[in-house]
Design an enzyme around this catalytic site. Structure first.
Site, mmCIF file in Angstrom:
data_model
loop_
_atom_site.group_PDB
_atom_site.id
_atom_site.type_symbol
_atom_site.label_atom_id
_atom_site.label_comp_id
_atom_site.label_asym_id
_atom_site.label_seq_id
_atom_site.Cartn_x
_atom_site.Cartn_y
_atom_site.Cartn_z
ATOM 1 C CG ASN A 9 -1.735 1.237 1.389
ATOM 2 O OD1 ASN A 9 -1.797 2.044 0.461
ATOM 3 N ND2 ASN A 9 -2.368 1.404 2.535
ATOM 4 C CD1 TRP A 10 3.598 1.139 -2.869
ATOM 5 C CD2 TRP A 10 3.219 2.099 -4.862
ATOM 6 N NE1 TRP A 10 4.218 0.370 -3.827
ATOM 7 C CE2 TRP A 10 3.996 0.946 -5.054
ATOM 8 C CE3 TRP A 10 2.853 2.866 -5.966
ATOM 9 C CZ2 TRP A 10 4.418 0.528 -6.324
ATOM 10 C CZ3 TRP A 10 3.271 2.461 -7.223
ATOM 11 C CH2 TRP A 10 4.051 1.303 -7.401
ATOM 12 C CE LYS A 11 -0.182 3.234 4.763
ATOM 13 N NZ LYS A 11 -0.112 3.343 6.206
ATOM 14 C CG HIS A 95 -5.836 1.902 5.254
ATOM 15 N ND1 HIS A 95 -5.400 2.815 6.180
ATOM 16 C CD2 HIS A 95 -4.822 1.028 5.065
ATOM 17 C CE1 HIS A 95 -4.150 2.507 6.516
ATOM 18 N NE2 HIS A 95 -3.778 1.429 5.853
ATOM 19 C CD GLU A 97 -2.937 5.498 6.789
ATOM 20 O OE1 GLU A 97 -2.944 5.519 5.547
ATOM 21 O OE2 GLU A 97 -1.998 5.013 7.462
ATOM 22 C CD GLU A 167 -3.251 -2.409 7.328
ATOM 23 O OE1 GLU A 167 -2.134 -2.597 6.846
ATOM 24 O OE2 GLU A 167 -3.926 -1.393 7.083
ATOM 25 N N GLY A 173 2.795 2.501 10.730
ATOM 26 C CA GLY A 173 3.736 3.603 10.562
ATOM 27 C C GLY A 173 4.461 3.992 11.841
ATOM 28 C CB SER A 208 5.576 -1.480 11.679
ATOM 29 O OG SER A 208 5.140 -0.156 11.935
ATOM 30 N N GLY A 229 2.979 -1.130 4.199
ATOM 31 C CA GLY A 229 3.000 0.295 3.884
ATOM 32 C C GLY A 229 4.411 0.744 3.555
ATOM 33 N N GLY A 230 5.068 1.375 4.507
ATOM 34 C CA GLY A 230 6.389 1.977 4.308
ATOM 35 C C GLY A 230 7.389 1.103 3.568
#
Ligand code: 13P
Length: 246
Positions: A9-11, A95, A97, A167, A173, A208, A229-230
């Site tokens: 997930n590149w966000k 998600h 977010e 998640e 993150g 993470s 993610g990251g």
């Protein structure tokens, strides 16, 4: 047998230069991934670019959200059918977010899940508790309610056509990963809630995930892969996580 799957997930990260580089890195370092299904969820404007560059690779494409509507006067929205049209096979729904910053309710998320199925996409339903909820021992309650909202709307058979991603919000993150045992406990609970369909649904862990933590998580019996993610923004790290899912 559930096929392992890793989704990046590149966000809201990247531009056309960095995304071309990242995809180039992924395809050039792509080896040792045979069994696992892999996809990346890119920001809307770059989906076409990604679809072109990922053609003839084993890496699938997804979006990070979709509209509940299928077409019409909904300024700024993107329909599931448009995502399918530009080459997406997957879409994230709910998600944390989006639940937090865009006030998406579980009911809206359930409608999005159905809209994704109707468009022929594989929805990836994200669920998870905040730190406050975990500390108040409400994890199962929160995750259960998020799941049941979708079960009520789409049925168990509908949910079974998608993927679930656990998640924990406190692990996103933050560098704090749930231990494999903590994650396994919630994954096993999710499977239980899904009843007779539970055995066939793939449940991913997200929060993470790094190459160093992936192996331990994937060794748990109810963890079928990861939503990353990251680390999915670094080609080497992402490929290493995909290899660990083999
Ligand atoms: P991080 O891997 O950066 O913690 O993000 C997880 C996530 O939100 C994936 O959807």
């Amino acid at each position: 047998m559930r096929r392992p799957i890793v989704i990046g997930n590149w966000k809201m990260n990247g531009d056309s230069v960095s995304i071309r580089d990242l995809l180039g890195g992924l395809t050039s370092q792509w080896s040792g991934v045979h069994q696992a299904e892999v996809a990346v969820c890119a920001p809307y404007p770059y989906l076409g670019l990604c679809a072109d560059q990922l053609e003839n690779t084993n890496i699938g494409l997804g979006a990070q959200d979709l509209s509940v509507q299928s077409s019409g006067a909904y300024t700024g929205e993107v329909a599931g059918q448009m995502l399918t049209d530009v080459g997406c096979g997957y879409v994230l729904v709910g998600h944390s977010e989006r639940r937090e910053y865009h006030a998406e309710s579980s009911e809206l998320v359930a409608n999005k899940f159905q809209a994704a199925l109707d468009a022929g996409l594989i929805p990836v339903l994200c669920v998870g508790e905040t730190l406050e909820e975990r500390e108040a021992e409400k994890t199962y309650d929160v995750v259960g309610k998020q799941l049941l909202a979708v079960v009520e709307h789409c049925g168990l058979a509908g949910v079974a056509k998608g993927i679930v991603a656990y998640e924990p919000v406190w692990a996103i993150g933050t560098g704090k990963t749930a231990t494999p045992e903590m994650a396994q406990d919630v994954h096993s609970y999710i499977r239980e809630v899904l009843g007779p369909e539970g055995d066939q649904v793939r449940i991913l862990y997200g929060g993470s995930v790094k190459p160093e933590t992936a192996e331990g998580l994937f060794s748990q019996k109810d963890i079928d892969g990861a939503l990353v993610g990251g680390a999915s923004l670094q080609a080497g790290d992402f490929v290493a996580i995909c290899r660990a899912a083999e």
